[in-house]
Enzyme design. Structure first.
Site, PDB file in Angstrom:
ATOM      1  CB  CYS A 186      36.722  15.312  30.659  1.00 48.71           C
ATOM      2  SG  CYS A 186      35.282  14.560  29.915  1.00 48.71           S
ATOM      3  NE  ARG A 223      42.786  15.259  29.928  1.00 56.02           N
ATOM      4  CZ  ARG A 223      43.193  14.406  30.876  1.00 56.02           C
ATOM      5  NH1 ARG A 223      44.468  14.354  31.189  1.00 56.02           N
ATOM      6  NH2 ARG A 223      42.360  13.605  31.488  1.00 56.02           N
ATOM      7  CD1 TRP A 237      36.179  13.345  23.310  1.00 55.38           C
ATOM      8  CD2 TRP A 237      35.962  11.561  24.617  1.00 55.38           C
ATOM      9  NE1 TRP A 237      36.261  12.228  22.513  1.00 55.38           N
ATOM     10  CE2 TRP A 237      36.132  11.129  23.294  1.00 55.38           C
ATOM     11  CE3 TRP A 237      35.806  10.620  25.611  1.00 55.38           C
ATOM     12  CZ2 TRP A 237      36.141   9.777  22.938  1.00 55.38           C
ATOM     13  CZ3 TRP A 237      35.826   9.270  25.265  1.00 55.38           C
ATOM     14  CH2 TRP A 237      35.984   8.871  23.942  1.00 55.38           C
ATOM     15  CG  ASN A 272      37.885  14.808  33.913  1.00 53.69           C
ATOM     16  OD1 ASN A 272      37.138  15.578  33.324  1.00 53.69           O
ATOM     17  ND2 ASN A 272      39.193  14.903  33.863  1.00 53.69           N
ATOM     18  N   GLY A 273      34.979  11.441  34.207  1.00 53.50           N
ATOM     19  CA  GLY A 273      34.587  10.077  34.536  1.00 53.50           C
ATOM     20  C   GLY A 273      33.145   9.829  34.148  1.00 53.50           C
ATOM     21  CD  GLU A 275      50.672   1.910  16.498  1.00 46.28           C
ATOM     22  OE1 GLU A 275      49.686   1.259  16.900  1.00 46.28           O
ATOM     23  OE2 GLU A 275      50.814   3.120  16.716  1.00 46.28           O
ATOM     24  CE  LYS A 308      49.693   6.356  15.863  1.00 47.54           C
ATOM     25  NZ  LYS A 308      49.376   5.231  16.610  1.00 47.54           N
ATOM     26  CD  GLU A 349      45.636   7.013  16.093  1.00 51.38           C
ATOM     27  OE1 GLU A 349      44.855   7.311  17.008  1.00 51.38           O
ATOM     28  OE2 GLU A 349      46.672   6.370  16.282  1.00 51.38           O
ATOM     29  CG  HIS A 362      43.711 -17.254   3.764  1.00 47.96           C
ATOM     30  ND1 HIS A 362      43.511 -18.557   3.345  1.00 47.96           N
ATOM     31  CD2 HIS A 362      45.033 -17.166   4.055  1.00 47.96           C
ATOM     32  CE1 HIS A 362      44.638 -19.236   3.404  1.00 47.96           C
ATOM     33  NE2 HIS A 362      45.587 -18.419   3.847  1.00 47.96           N
ATOM     34  CE  LYS A 381      48.494  10.671  24.157  1.00 48.67           C
ATOM     35  NZ  LYS A 381      49.108  10.005  22.972  1.00 48.67           N
TER      36      LYS A 381
HETATM   37  C1  AGP Z   1      46.866   5.374  19.748  1.00 50.67           C
HETATM   38  O1  AGP Z   1      47.349   6.217  18.689  1.00 50.67           O
HETATM   39  C2  AGP Z   1      45.564   5.836  20.296  1.00 50.67           C
HETATM   40  N1  AGP Z   1      45.662   7.146  20.826  1.00 50.67           N
HETATM   41  C3  AGP Z   1      44.920   4.833  21.236  1.00 50.67           C
HETATM   42  O2  AGP Z   1      44.769   3.619  20.539  1.00 50.67           O
HETATM   43  C4  AGP Z   1      45.687   4.513  22.547  1.00 50.67           C
HETATM   44  O3  AGP Z   1      46.839   3.778  22.255  1.00 50.67           O
HETATM   45  C5  AGP Z   1      44.771   3.663  23.441  1.00 50.67           C
HETATM   46  O4  AGP Z   1      43.621   4.423  23.749  1.00 50.67           O
HETATM   47  C6  AGP Z   1      45.447   3.201  24.736  1.00 50.67           C
HETATM   48  O5  AGP Z   1      45.807   4.328  25.493  1.00 50.67           O
HETATM   49  P1  AGP Z   1      46.899   4.135  26.685  1.00 50.67           P
HETATM   50  O6  AGP Z   1      48.159   3.685  26.039  1.00 50.67           O
HETATM   51  O7  AGP Z   1      47.001   5.477  27.316  1.00 50.67           O
HETATM   52  O8  AGP Z   1      46.349   3.087  27.616  1.00 50.67           O
END
Ligand code: AGP
Length: 613
Positions: free
Chosen positions: A2, A27, A80, A106-107, A487, A491, A494, A510, A608
């Protein structure tokens, strides 16, 4: 996650609020809303599901010809969804029972059900499914003309995390803001004051900011800010100068923030290294590690905690601490660390890796590690973030604002900083001057190495074009390239929604190899490394079952000619190579997503910064 923006001043608030929401869009959210306060105190709320542009259209239509067009106070929010679907009734702001006040939040209010039950027993008829409405109504219950007091009394009953902004009919020109576990920053303008959950929303108006601390409650007017801390003591918080450049949060001519941030990496990694490489002594200079050389020398183990991409960066760091610093290192998902009653003590260094510095699980891991007496350092991008401030020390990655939900430059910045830390700790142990100088020299090459990968954008885009219709893909690596494989898979999945899995190359046989069908793309990180021949054997096992092998290889490397596709990265130290290899996989994922017409900067379902558990 949010986003919050609030304004108290003398200009019409609506366009300022909507502009701030647009800067917070990155975000990730699914609905938005705002409330305006006329000089009389009258409150007008407008909400919309979907993008800020939908809210903007609705605000324009509903305000036309009304005095609210000039309303000089307001609060706004991008939501969000955590409690309740993304619907208009669930969108913020939410009102007290008598509608004399409203707030954005937020929260998560963890005990909202109990609060809601108590209020419903008193006759409250809730109109939403949200935890936020319970808080708004609770404040209303306490309100007797002193908004700050009512907010404080209500928050004293709340468990969970919050960043809130509240306005009331009976107190025109006054906004009360409070935070605990969800960031809030005040922007100090000329005859106007703003509040936001992220400084990026403030840069267009002011660079003078105050980061609130957990427990702070502030009374904000156009010309004053009065802050009291969790003990109700008046506090003068430091006024910081924002370094954010308004252009930095724009796309700069790129089609997407993600592409811009991928191409920023020579500079962002240069910033991570700036002033920190001591070539002569073959070490790194990291003032942010704060602790004394003796304290560092007494560390017996390093535990890296993080989530998502930051967890993957920590996994690369694990290899560097073992290889360069002879230190026992392990990586734990922050969500696991915080609940497992971790075996951590004063001889342990816990590194919290986080781009946003607000990820709830990582923040909780920091707090648990501190309780256990460990030395805790942050590897964080956002200055002033909660993790940065609660660890109190650490090494900022200086990647600049990362707008795209998919993390790219933050990852390479985190890895670069972790490699610097490993060099620094290694030279305080058994790493020789000669080896240290060689490592420092390799690290200094990184901006140029990344540039060489970026120069292959078109070649990588062509490879992407030949796998863009695949519904499954596998990424294989060994050693420090295993987390890079993880990673790369993250990428791709996502931003392109292709089902992608990263595996240790040896693990494929395996079980997962059963998934291969003719033409399945298998991306193999087959750069120069001590295990190259083993990696290549694993690639051939996949090829024998019909897979299309896309090999990431080192320039000048012999072998791997049987690959169906080759992405060449510069030849360099295998640990340092994790960064150019990651950049290549970022470009691959980006182009697959682009060719599939995906919403690259704001992928579905993602946020985000995940400030909830
Ligand atoms: C990565 O592409 C994602 N947006 C997500 O996995 C992110 O790395 C994760 O939520 C951790 O966020 P941070 O690095 O702000 O703690």
């Amino acid at each position: 996650m949010c986003g919050i923006i609030g304004y108290v001043g003398r200009q019409p608030a609506a366009p300022i609020l909507l502009g701030g929401l647009r800067r917070l869009e990155y975000r990730g959210y699914d609905s938005a809303g705002l409330a305006l306060q006329a000089p009389s105190g009258r409150l007008t709320a407008i909400r919309a599901v979907g993008k800020v542009m939908h809210l903007t259209a609705k605000v324009t239509a509903e305000l036309a010809g009304t005095p609210e067009v000039a309303a000089p106070v307001g609060i706004a929010h991008t939501r969000w969804a955590t409690h309740g679907a993304p619907t208009e009734p669930n969108a913020h702001p939410h009102f007290s029972g008598d509608r004399r006040l409203c707030l954005v939040h937020n929260g998560i209010i963890e005990n909202y059900r109990a609060i809601r039950a108590r209020l419903e027993a008193k006759g409250h008829a809730f109109v939403s499914e949200t935890d936020t409405e319970a808080l708004a109504r609770l404040i209303g219950e306490h309100y007797q003309g002193d908004l700050r007091k009512a907010v404080g009394q209500a928050l004293a009953q709340v468990e969970g995390a919050y960043g809130i902004a509240v306005i009331a009919v009976d107190e025109p020109g006054v906004m009360v803001v409070a935070r605990k576990g969800s960031p809030l920053v005040l922007g100090l303008g000329e005859g106007e004051t703003l509040v936001a959950s992220d400084a990026a929303a403030l840069v267009a108006h002011t660079r003078r900011v105050i980061y609130l601390d957990d427990g702070d409650i502030a009374v904000v007017t156009a010309d004053r800010v009065d802050i009291r801390d969790r003990h109700d003591v008046v506090r003068e918080r430091e006024v910081a100068e924002l370094g954010l450049d308004p252009g930095a949060v724009e796309k700069g001519g790129y089609a997407h923030f993600m592409l811009k941030e991928i191409h920023e990496q020579p500079e962002s990694v240069r910033n991570a290294l700036r002033g920190r490489l001591d070539a002569e002594h073959g070490t790194a200079v990291l003032a942010g590690m704060g602790t004394s050389a003796r304290e560092l020398a007494e560390i017996q183990r390093i535990i890296l905690v993080g989530c998502g991409t930051s967890l993957h960066a920590g996994q690369v760091g694990e290899f560097a601490f073992e290889d360069w610093a002879d230190l026992n290192a392990e990586v734990q998902p922050a969500a696991e660390f915080r609940y497992r009653n971790p075996l951590v003590g004063s001889r342990d260094l816990v590194l919290a890796v986080s781009q946003s510095g607000e990820t709830a699980d990582t923040l909780a891991a920091v707090r648990e590690a501190k309780v256990k007496g460990a030395l805790v350092l942050g590897v964080v991008n956002v200055v002033g973030s909660t993790i940065a401030r609660e660890t109190g020390q650490g090494v900022f990655i200086h990647a600049g604002p990362e707008i795209s939900v998919a993390s790219t430059k933050a990852f390479t910045g985190q890895v670069a900083v972790l490699l610097l830390m490993a060099l620094r700790l290694g030279r305080g142990r058994r790493l020789s001057l000669e080896r240290g100088r060689a490592v420092a020299a390799e690290l200094a090459r990184l901006p140029e190495l990344i540039g060489q990968v970026l120069a292959q954008n078109d070649a990588i885009a062509a490879v992407a074009g030949r796998m863009a219709t695949a519904e499954h893909a596998y990424f294989l690596g060994r050693g420090p390239m295993h987390p890079v494989a993880l990673e790369g898979a993250l990428k791709l999945k996502e931003i392109s929604y292709v089902h992608a899995e990263g595996y240790h190359a040896a693990e494929m046989k395996h079980g997962p190899i059963a998934l291969l069908t003719p033409g399945t793309p298998v991306i193999v990180l087959a750069n120069r490394s001590p295990q190259w021949d083993k990696v290549w054997s694993n690639a051939e096992e996949c090829k024998a079952r019909g897979a299309r092998i896309i090999a990431v290889v080192s320039a000048g490397q012999v072998g791997g000619e049987q690959a169906d596709e080759r992405i060449v990265i510069p030849d360099c130290d295998p640990l340092v190579a994790t960064i150019p290899a990651a950049v290549a996989l970022q470009l691959l994922a980006y182009h697959v997503a682009r060719l599939r017409g995906c919403s690259i900067d704001q992928p579905r379902n993602l946020a985000k910064s995940v400030t909830v558990e």
